[in-house]
Design a protein around this motif. Sequence first.
Motif, PDB file in Angstrom:
ATOM      1  N   GLY A 155     -58.900  12.519  45.897  1.00  0.00           N
ATOM      2  CA  GLY A 155     -57.902  12.055  44.988  1.00  0.00           C
ATOM      3  C   GLY A 155     -57.296  10.838  45.514  1.00  0.00           C
ATOM      4  N   PRO A 156     -56.569  10.291  44.558  1.00  0.00           N
ATOM      5  CA  PRO A 156     -55.703   8.965  44.896  1.00  0.00           C
ATOM      6  C   PRO A 156     -54.974   9.133  46.094  1.00  0.00           C
ATOM      7  CG  PRO A 156     -55.812   9.487  42.690  1.00  0.00           C
ATOM      8  CD  PRO A 156     -56.400  10.790  43.209  1.00  0.00           C
ATOM      9  N   GLY A 184     -47.979   3.884  37.017  1.00  0.00           N
ATOM     10  CA  GLY A 184     -48.733   3.954  38.397  1.00  0.00           C
ATOM     11  C   GLY A 184     -49.846   3.387  38.603  1.00  0.00           C
ATOM     12  N   VAL A 185     -50.734   3.133  37.517  1.00  0.00           N
ATOM     13  CA  VAL A 185     -52.007   2.289  37.820  1.00  0.00           C
ATOM     14  C   VAL A 185     -51.664   0.968  38.328  1.00  0.00           C
ATOM     15  CG1 VAL A 185     -53.933   1.132  36.970  1.00  0.00           C
ATOM     16  CG2 VAL A 185     -53.381   3.627  36.543  1.00  0.00           C
ATOM     17  N   ILE A 186     -50.637   0.017  37.671  1.00  0.00           N
ATOM     18  CA  ILE A 186     -49.959  -1.279  37.652  1.00  0.00           C
ATOM     19  C   ILE A 186     -49.263  -1.379  38.973  1.00  0.00           C
ATOM     20  CG2 ILE A 186     -48.272  -2.894  37.022  1.00  0.00           C
ATOM     21  CD1 ILE A 186     -48.928  -2.048  34.126  1.00  0.00           C
ATOM     22  N   PHE A 187     -48.743  -0.155  39.549  1.00  0.00           N
ATOM     23  CA  PHE A 187     -47.924   0.022  40.904  1.00  0.00           C
ATOM     24  C   PHE A 187     -48.991  -0.177  42.110  1.00  0.00           C
ATOM     25  CE2 PHE A 187     -46.260   2.222  44.362  1.00  0.00           C
ATOM     26  CZ  PHE A 187     -45.130   1.410  44.831  1.00  0.00           C
ATOM     27  N   LEU A 188     -50.077   0.454  41.826  1.00  0.00           N
ATOM     28  CA  LEU A 188     -51.044   0.501  43.011  1.00  0.00           C
ATOM     29  C   LEU A 188     -51.712  -0.809  42.909  1.00  0.00           C
ATOM     30  CD1 LEU A 188     -52.883   3.950  42.385  1.00  0.00           C
ATOM     31  CD2 LEU A 188     -51.339   3.259  44.572  1.00  0.00           C
ATOM     32  N   LEU A 189     -52.146  -1.538  41.916  1.00  0.00           N
ATOM     33  CA  LEU A 189     -52.575  -2.744  41.806  1.00  0.00           C
ATOM     34  C   LEU A 189     -51.666  -3.876  42.433  1.00  0.00           C
ATOM     35  CD1 LEU A 189     -54.152  -3.147  38.212  1.00  0.00           C
ATOM     36  CD2 LEU A 189     -55.236  -2.561  40.349  1.00  0.00           C
ATOM     37  N   THR A 219     -42.953   6.514  45.316  1.00  0.00           N
ATOM     38  CA  THR A 219     -42.927   5.831  43.933  1.00  0.00           C
ATOM     39  C   THR A 219     -44.315   6.235  43.428  1.00  0.00           C
ATOM     40  OG1 THR A 219     -41.252   4.006  44.808  1.00  0.00           O
ATOM     41  CG2 THR A 219     -42.638   3.802  42.794  1.00  0.00           C
ATOM     42  N   GLY A 220     -45.286   5.856  44.205  1.00  0.00           N
ATOM     43  CA  GLY A 220     -46.746   6.191  43.495  1.00  0.00           C
ATOM     44  C   GLY A 220     -46.998   7.564  43.047  1.00  0.00           C
ATOM     45  N   ASN A 221     -46.232   8.440  43.664  1.00  0.00           N
ATOM     46  CA  ASN A 221     -46.381   9.842  43.009  1.00  0.00           C
ATOM     47  C   ASN A 221     -45.324  10.309  41.907  1.00  0.00           C
ATOM     48  OD1 ASN A 221     -48.085  11.969  44.688  1.00  0.00           O
ATOM     49  ND2 ASN A 221     -47.848  10.338  45.997  1.00  0.00           N
ATOM     50  N   LEU A 222     -44.219   9.431  41.942  1.00  0.00           N
ATOM     51  CA  LEU A 222     -43.377   9.727  41.007  1.00  0.00           C
ATOM     52  C   LEU A 222     -44.180   8.949  39.711  1.00  0.00           C
ATOM     53  CD1 LEU A 222     -40.044   9.041  42.403  1.00  0.00           C
ATOM     54  CD2 LEU A 222     -40.812  11.226  41.771  1.00  0.00           C
ATOM     55  N   LEU A 223     -44.747   8.185  39.652  1.00  0.00           N
ATOM     56  CA  LEU A 223     -45.732   7.478  38.791  1.00  0.00           C
ATOM     57  C   LEU A 223     -47.031   8.002  38.488  1.00  0.00           C
ATOM     58  CD1 LEU A 223     -44.691   3.729  39.183  1.00  0.00           C
ATOM     59  CD2 LEU A 223     -43.517   5.200  37.611  1.00  0.00           C
ATOM     60  N   ASN A 224     -47.156   9.405  39.009  1.00  0.00           N
ATOM     61  CA  ASN A 224     -48.426   9.819  38.690  1.00  0.00           C
ATOM     62  C   ASN A 224     -48.182  11.195  37.879  1.00  0.00           C
ATOM     63  OD1 ASN A 224     -50.801  11.088  38.592  1.00  0.00           O
ATOM     64  ND2 ASN A 224     -50.981  11.546  40.834  1.00  0.00           N
ATOM     65  N   PRO A 225     -48.186  11.044  36.629  1.00  0.00           N
ATOM     66  CA  PRO A 225     -48.127  12.406  35.573  1.00  0.00           C
ATOM     67  C   PRO A 225     -49.051  13.621  35.988  1.00  0.00           C
ATOM     68  CG  PRO A 225     -48.943  10.520  34.502  1.00  0.00           C
ATOM     69  CD  PRO A 225     -48.582  10.054  35.760  1.00  0.00           C
ATOM     70  N   LYS A 226     -49.916  13.305  36.417  1.00  0.00           N
ATOM     71  CA  LYS A 226     -51.138  14.422  36.804  1.00  0.00           C
ATOM     72  C   LYS A 226     -50.339  15.340  37.531  1.00  0.00           C
ATOM     73  CE  LYS A 226     -55.182  15.822  36.365  1.00  0.00           C
ATOM     74  NZ  LYS A 226     -56.376  14.835  36.836  1.00  0.00           N
ATOM     75  N   LEU A 243     -58.342   2.507  40.229  1.00  0.00           N
ATOM     76  CA  LEU A 243     -59.163   3.084  39.150  1.00  0.00           C
ATOM     77  C   LEU A 243     -59.275   4.426  39.150  1.00  0.00           C
ATOM     78  CD1 LEU A 243     -62.013   0.059  39.769  1.00  0.00           C
ATOM     79  CD2 LEU A 243     -59.903   0.223  37.919  1.00  0.00           C
ATOM     80  N   TRP A 244     -59.366   4.955  40.497  1.00  0.00           N
ATOM     81  CA  TRP A 244     -59.529   6.407  40.761  1.00  0.00           C
ATOM     82  C   TRP A 244     -58.410   7.083  39.828  1.00  0.00           C
ATOM     83  CZ3 TRP A 244     -60.525   8.402  46.252  1.00  0.00           C
ATOM     84  CH2 TRP A 244     -60.996   9.741  46.171  1.00  0.00           C
ATOM     85  N   MET A 245     -57.086   6.740  40.115  1.00  0.00           N
ATOM     86  CA  MET A 245     -55.930   7.370  39.424  1.00  0.00           C
ATOM     87  C   MET A 245     -56.106   6.948  37.978  1.00  0.00           C
ATOM     88  SD  MET A 245     -52.066   6.532  40.178  1.00  0.00           S
ATOM     89  CE  MET A 245     -50.786   7.432  38.749  1.00  0.00           C
ATOM     90  N   ALA A 246     -56.640   5.839  37.354  1.00  0.00           N
ATOM     91  CA  ALA A 246     -56.675   5.695  35.947  1.00  0.00           C
ATOM     92  C   ALA A 246     -57.688   6.676  35.294  1.00  0.00           C
ATOM     93  CB  ALA A 246     -56.972   4.408  35.640  1.00  0.00           C
TER      94      ALA A 246
END
Length: 215
Positions: free
Chosen positions: A29-30, A87-92, A125-132, A207-210
């Motif tokens: 996973g991401p 979250g996707v934008i943050f990773l980009l 931050t990446g995980n706070l922005l991961n609603p999954k 992209l994986w997270m999206a």
Amino acid sequence: MIPHTAWPVDPAVIAPFLLAVALIELTPGPNMGWLALVSLARGRPAGFAAVAGVTVGLAAWMLAAAFGLTQVLLIWPPLFQLIRWAGVIFLLWLAWEAWRGDGDPAAAERDERQTLRGLFLRGMTGNLLNPKAAVFYVALLPTFMRPDHGSVLKQALTLGGLHLGVAVAVHALIVLGAARVSGAVLAHARGRVLRGIMAGGIVAVALWMAWETRA
């Protein structure tokens, strides 16, 4: 022997729960991809700083789920989508940062403490922005909780704590494994090449997270 009712959760669910969360955490996973990239590019200390941030982010979602706060994500889908795309934008953005040069180990060594703090904050931050992560707790925890056993909140916190322990163990293994081969990677990839690998890898994680968080 500890009385059955003295356990915060039904003892019979502990082994199945640990097996379930272990299988989930071992599924690529991401988080797994990002931690591997960080450890490959910057080594073990950086990887563990990232693990600490990831764990804090997961813990925040676990506590929100235990107190019923994450139900709003299921009731109001636009909020889920807002967090998802943030979250996707943050990773980009992290990918762009890596390409600019922040992924260069030589630059990182000049201020290791600041780098480790930054990786901690990025993981959190990446995980706070991961609603999954929120949906995971909302969907999984209730299936292992027994309303007649005791406090629902205590059961949710106990099971959530067990999950965090498994997640830390799996993530630590990823860091140790990636850090072991990081020397060979750094020996053959320097400067722009390394930045390109790091940036491209983070784009793939985005992209994986999206894909994983799609409705």
